[in-house]
Design an enzyme around this catalytic site. Structure first.
Site, PDB file in Angstrom:
ATOM      1  N   CYS A 250       0.839  -1.091   0.207  1.00  0.00           N
ATOM      2  CA  CYS A 250       0.148   0.224  -0.068  1.00  0.00           C
ATOM      3  C   CYS A 250       1.048   1.190   0.055  1.00  0.00           C
ATOM      4  O   CYS A 250       1.669   1.538   0.873  1.00  0.00           O
ATOM      5  CB  CYS A 250      -0.981   0.033   1.222  1.00  0.00           C
ATOM      6  SG  CYS A 250      -1.801   1.365   1.345  1.00  0.00           S
ATOM      7  N   VAL A 251       0.814   1.926  -1.076  1.00  0.00           N
ATOM      8  CA  VAL A 251       1.490   3.195  -1.128  1.00  0.00           C
ATOM      9  C   VAL A 251       0.813   4.195  -2.199  1.00  0.00           C
ATOM     10  O   VAL A 251       0.363   3.675  -3.395  1.00  0.00           O
ATOM     11  CB  VAL A 251       3.097   2.905  -1.856  1.00  0.00           C
ATOM     12  CG1 VAL A 251       3.275   2.171  -3.151  1.00  0.00           C
ATOM     13  CG2 VAL A 251       3.995   4.142  -1.765  1.00  0.00           C
TER      14      VAL A 251
END
EC number: 2.3.2.23
Length: 267
Positions: free
Chosen positions: A94-95
């Site tokens: 998750c970025v």
């Protein structure tokens, strides 16, 4: 050889350039590899940054490119187990770069560098691993201990990607299909020329096989054999001539004997 059925040709061409660049000039602490079965899956080994709980670890990840890439971002996954707020237990990353901040102009190099930076500076506010995110905010030392423990157990060195494998794949992908037939013709001509120069008997053998009927109606000249004193003798022809001359010589000798007998009777 990759099939690349999941990506359009123009995207494959751009990826080939990027992957070749990554192979020849890799970012610090990142080594890229290609999935031979599907070019839309990119693998990378990421070295744990110094001064972090991931130091001395080697983490393998993958980027999965959809058919509408680069209009949509790739999906990133860690294949090596890691204790990190922004990496789920199933490895999903998750970025923001791979989500709301994605831009089609961003390349693979940028994505991989961002993922490695995530190991240096996690974002617990948008945690996929809630336990790691909460621990990071409340007790960094405890978080670092857990992360280091995971690193020591799971992030061991893996077999390295083959050097030059990407260059071979991208070189093959960059071949212009319109020139394929001409390239094959050149290769065949070159091979024939090399065979002719290296094995001159190959052409003579082909000529013999192709003209057997003509050769059957012609007389082969006698082969010369070296004699004891260095002289040359036509061995097969000489034997035939000797056999033919034998009866003539015997007839001459008989005439001489008959003449001598007649002379003796006269005496």
């Amino acid at each position: 050889m990759a099939t690349n059925e999941n990506l359009p040709p123009n995207v494959i061409k751009q990826l080939a350039k990027e992957l070749k660049s990554l192979d020849e000039s890799p970012p610090e602490g990142i080594k890229v590899g290609v999935n031979d079965d599907d070019f839309s899956t990119i693998y990378a080994d990421i070295e744990g940054p110094v001064g972090t709980p991931y130091e001395n670890g080697l983490f393998r990840m993958k980027l999965i490119l959809s058919r509408d890439f680069p209009c949509s971002p790739p999906k990133g996954y860690f294949l090596t187990k890691i204790f990190h707020p922004n990496i789920a237990t199933n490895g999903e990353i998750c970025v923001n770069t791979l989500k709301k901040d994605w831009n089609p102009s961003l390349g693979l190099r940028h994505v991989l560098i961002v993922v490695r930076c995530l190991l240096i500076e996690p974002f617990p506010e948008s945690a996929l691993n809630e336990q790691a995110g909460k621990m990071l905010l409340e007790n960094y030392d405890e978080y670092a201990r857990h992360a280091s423990l995971y690193t020591g157990i799971h992030a061991k060195p893996r077999p390295k990607f083959k050097s030059g494998a990407i260059s071979e794949s991208t070189t093959a992908l960059n071949v212009d299909p319109t020139n394929a037939s001409a390239l094959n013709t050149d290769l065949k001509n070159t091979s024939a020329a090399v065979l002719s120069s290296a094995c001159p008997t190959a052409n003579s053998n082909n000529a013999v096989r192709g003209g057997q009927e003509q050769q059957s109606n012609t007389t082969t000249p006698p082969a010369l054999e070296s004699g004891v004193g260095g002289s040359s003798v036509a061995a097969p022809a000489a034997a035939v001539v000797k056999k033919q001359d034998g009866p003539l010589k015997m007839q001459g000798d008989k005439k001489k004997i008959d003449a001598r007998k007649k002379s003796l009777k006269r005496l």
